[in-house]
Design a protein around this motif. Structure first.
Motif: not given
Length: 100
Positions: A86-96
């Motif tokens: 969740g942390t990794i995907a959330g960070a990538l989602g925020g970057l996107a």
């Protein structure tokens, strides 16, 4: 839209990581019947045994992964995998969300 993207990515990442973990463990050789011959897990086990004078230390990475491969993830491991995913995907989602 940014917060919704991050929330969705976090949820999907957490769920996806929990579902993928047993598949990945099996694919690298930590199976429900033991370590698969010729696999990455067998190589890890060999290296660990050489480093420890012929045995595998209790609580070592190889021991923990084989336990998870045989018995599945426990509650704490499931929570850890979900948190990491969740942390990794959330960070990538925020970057996107920032880029798009």
């Amino acid at each position: 839209m940014g917060l919704l993207t991050v929330a969705a990515a976090t949820a999907l990442g957490a769920g996806g990581a929990v579902v993928a973990a047993p598949v990945v463990l099996g694919a690298i050789g930590f199976t429900s019947v033991g370590i698969a011959a010729g696999s990455m897990a067998a190589s890890m086990m060999s290296s660990a045994a050489i480093a420890n004078g012929g045995g595998i230390a209790v609580g070592s990475t190889v021991a923990v992964l084989q336990s998870a491969g045989m018995a599945g993830l426990g509650t704490a491991a499931t929570a850890g995998v979900a948190t990491a995913g969740g942390t990794i995907a959330g960070a990538l989602g925020g970057l996107a969300a920032l880029i798009i």
